[in-house]
Write a protein that holds these residues in place. Structure first.
Motif, PDB file in Angstrom:
ATOM      1  N   THR A   1      -9.870  -5.226   5.393  1.00 29.89           N
ATOM      2  CA  THR A   1     -10.773  -5.500   4.276  1.00 29.89           C
ATOM      3  C   THR A   1     -11.275  -6.930   4.400  1.00 29.89           C
ATOM      4  O   THR A   1     -10.655  -7.768   5.053  1.00 29.89           O
TER       5      THR A   1
ATOM      6  N   VAL B   1      -7.149  -7.585  -1.027  1.00 28.08           N
ATOM      7  CA  VAL B   1      -7.348  -7.800   0.410  1.00 28.08           C
ATOM      8  C   VAL B   1      -6.000  -7.997   1.109  1.00 28.08           C
ATOM      9  O   VAL B   1      -5.788  -7.493   2.210  1.00 28.08           O
TER      10      VAL B   1
ATOM     11  N   ASN C   1      -8.320  -9.365   6.063  1.00 28.05           N
ATOM     12  CA  ASN C   1      -6.969  -8.952   6.402  1.00 28.05           C
ATOM     13  C   ASN C   1      -7.086  -8.206   7.735  1.00 28.05           C
ATOM     14  O   ASN C   1      -7.330  -7.001   7.769  1.00 28.05           O
TER      15      ASN C   1
END
Length: 135
Positions: free
Chosen positions: A112, A106, A24
């Motif tokens: 992340t 996520v 992400n």
């Protein structure tokens, strides 16, 4: 028609044994190499600043990830993290129970990174930064 079904089944089996690493991140052009990913998930110094998130040890995706990316068995990885925790140097990646929970985590947490089976449905707002698939 049978040959197409056979190919489809074979393709699905191959995808079960391949991993994609998703992140992400704001920059969708980001690509990581195997060493970057290994460093992130093993708590080593890296130029990449992402929080790794993992599936639990008993999952096929984690076994494939450990084999294809980390290059160690689960028991060796657990031993490594025991030493790292004991020395206070680092902590293992956060774990979530299922692929769906992993993708959800996520998706809702910027910066992340996680690994999922290649046949998982990846939301368009996540970026595939690495794949073990040769297809």
């Amino acid at each position: 028609m049978t040959s197409l079904l056979g190919f489809s089944a074979l393709h699905c089996q191959a995808q079960e044994h391949d991993i994609v690493v998703v992140a992400n991140v704001g920059n969708t052009a980001v690509k990581l190499n195997k060493i970057d990913i290994r460093n992130l998930f093993m708590g080593n110094a890296s130029d990449v600043v992402l929080e790794p998130v993992s599936l639990p040890p008993q999952t096929l995706a984690r076994a494939v990830f450990n084999t294809k990316i980390i290059g160690l068995t689960e028991s060796r990885i657990q031993s490594y993290w025991s030493q790292m925790r004991f020395s206070g140097r680092s902590r293992p990646p956060r774990e979530v129970a299922t692929v769906d929970e992993l993708i959800s985590y996520v998706s809702s947490h910027k910066d992340t990174v996680a690994f999922v089976p290649a046949n998982a449905v990846i939301p368009p707002h996540l970026t595939v930064v690495y794949s073990t698939s040769s297809l």
